[in-house]
Design an enzyme around this catalytic site. Structure first.
Site, PDB file in Angstrom:
ATOM      1  N   ARG A 108      25.862  37.133  30.106  1.00 16.79           N
ATOM      2  CA  ARG A 108      26.860  37.126  31.188  1.00 16.79           C
ATOM      3  C   ARG A 108      27.678  35.857  31.009  1.00 16.79           C
ATOM      4  NH1 ARG A 108      27.434  39.326  36.583  1.00 16.79           N
ATOM      5  NH2 ARG A 108      28.451  37.844  37.990  1.00 16.79           N
ATOM      6  N   HIS A 135      32.997  44.791  32.703  1.00 15.74           N
ATOM      7  CA  HIS A 135      31.709  44.753  33.413  1.00 15.74           C
ATOM      8  C   HIS A 135      31.065  46.140  33.332  1.00 15.74           C
ATOM      9  CE1 HIS A 135      28.561  43.443  35.881  1.00 15.74           C
ATOM     10  NE2 HIS A 135      29.185  43.200  37.018  1.00 15.74           N
ATOM     11  N   GLN A 138      27.974  47.369  35.639  1.00 12.57           N
ATOM     12  CA  GLN A 138      28.313  47.726  37.011  1.00 12.57           C
ATOM     13  C   GLN A 138      28.864  49.139  37.083  1.00 12.57           C
ATOM     14  OE1 GLN A 138      27.856  45.823  40.000  1.00 12.57           O
ATOM     15  NE2 GLN A 138      28.225  47.902  40.766  1.00 12.57           N
ATOM     16  N   ASP A 223      37.325  44.776  44.822  1.00  9.72           N
ATOM     17  CA  ASP A 223      36.511  43.645  44.392  1.00  9.72           C
ATOM     18  C   ASP A 223      37.112  42.392  45.012  1.00  9.72           C
ATOM     19  OD1 ASP A 223      34.641  42.088  43.093  1.00  9.72           O
ATOM     20  OD2 ASP A 223      35.446  42.380  41.086  1.00  9.72           O
ATOM     21  N   CYS A 263      31.456  45.971  44.157  1.00  7.67           N
ATOM     22  CA  CYS A 263      30.364  45.504  43.295  1.00  7.67           C
ATOM     23  C   CYS A 263      29.621  44.303  43.871  1.00  7.67           C
ATOM     24  CB  CYS A 263      30.885  45.211  41.891  1.00  7.67           C
ATOM     25  SG  CYS A 263      32.055  43.834  41.801  1.00  7.67           S
ATOM     26  N   ARG A 291      22.096  49.202  40.154  1.00  4.98           N
ATOM     27  CA  ARG A 291      22.143  48.323  38.986  1.00  4.98           C
ATOM     28  C   ARG A 291      20.764  48.296  38.315  1.00  4.98           C
ATOM     29  NH1 ARG A 291      25.781  44.070  38.444  1.00  4.98           N
ATOM     30  NH2 ARG A 291      24.625  43.677  36.516  1.00  4.98           N
TER      31      ARG A 291
END
Length: 305
Positions: A108, A135, A138, A223, A263, A291
């Site tokens: 990450r 991402h 996700q 987001d 998310c 997730r």
């Protein structure tokens, strides 16, 4: 011993086919059902996941670490603060060393090139846990959540409202992979990369207003307006994005059974109204839990390649 074939990586959604995606999603749903029955097959016994964090996280760390433990494996947490990566060791050297000691690596970080370079020199599968560009983990969770609630995403309409960030760009890839129409509403100057939009012009439409994007949508997604690393722009962005909040009024333009996803972390009263987070529209908590299950299925898929 060096493996006889190159490892399979998951750096963007483009790394899997539509059939492979469907397999991962269905397996995630199966693993979720088993977990809720108190049954977790130890398919990762004696397996070790190395987790490299240049960007901090809550959900990414907990979901990967828990997933490995529940399936009989172990996870090692590495931040750039306590590893040689933070002291200037070349990515290529770190990849060679770390991948010789673990069975899979999740990274990450900020630059997508970092994940790509690491994967190029890794002898084990590498998973993109998030970069500034994409991402994909996700999106696996989001797709699983929609499938559980509404079935296939094929032929559906998805509206993205807010910043054309890494999540938005990954939704563009998902539109092609899952066969849905994506409508994007961003303030001027904050739209996703033009080359990505143009490459998916048959699936993606840039809209002038959030209302236009959301009209008749089956899923509405947003987001945070300021992603990690953009904290100094937060106040400025709040002014620019003020007309892009997802709230009940905006959701009224969508289909009557439309879903809302985020998310997380969410800033209530900013990109999403406080009341909407707890509304019947919102399935963000199921999305967050998924997730765990989607990444278990992903790791199993990569281990079996």
């Amino acid at each position: 011993m060096v493996p006889s074939k190159a490892p399979r990586h998951f750096l963007t959604l483009n790394d899997i086919s539509r059939d492979e995606l469907n397999h991962i999603i269905q397996r995630a749903i199966e693993l979720k059902s088993l977990q809720r029955k108190g049954q977790s097959p130890e398919l990762f016994k004696n397996k070790v996941l190395g987790m490299i964090f240049e960007k901090s996280s809550t959900r990414t760390r907990v979901s990967f670490e828990s997933g490995m433990a529940q399936m009989g494996g172990q996870a090692i947490f590495l931040s750039t603060k306590d590893s040689q990566l933070g002291r200037g060791e070349p990515i290529e050297d770190a990849a060679r060393c770390i991948s010789s000691m673990v069975d899979m690596v999740m990274i990450r970080t900020f630059a997508h090139n970092t994940v790509q370079r690491f994967a190029d020199y890794s002898r084990v599968p590498v998973i993109n846990g998030l970069t500034d560009d994409f991402h994909p983990c996700q999106l696996l969770a989001d797709i699983q959540t929609f499938v559980e609630q509404r079935g296939s995403m094929s032929g559906k309409v998805v509206a993205w409202v807010g910043d054309g960030n890494n999540m938005c760009k990954t939704y563009i890839q998902a539109a092609a992979l899952c066969d849905f129409e994506l409508r994007i509403a961003c303030p001027k100057g904050f739209t996703p990369r033009s080359d990505l939009v143009e490459a998916h012009a048959d699936r993606v439409k840039l809209c002038a207003t959030p209302q236009e994007a959301v009209a008749g949508a089956d899923l509405v997604v947003t987001d945070t307006w300021a992603s990690m690393g953009q904290e100094e722009q937060k106040k400025e962005r709040e002014l620019i994005f003020s007309g892009y909040q997802v709230n009940r009024e905006l959701m009224n333009h969508a289909n009557s059974d439309a879903l809302f996803m985020h998310c997380l972390p969410a800033y209530r009263g900013k990109e999403v109204s406080a009341e909407l987070m707890d509304d019947v529209y919102a399935i963000v908590w199921e999305e967050a839990e998924n997730r765990l299950h989607a990444q278990k299925a992903l790791m199993e898929f990569l281990f079996n390649q």
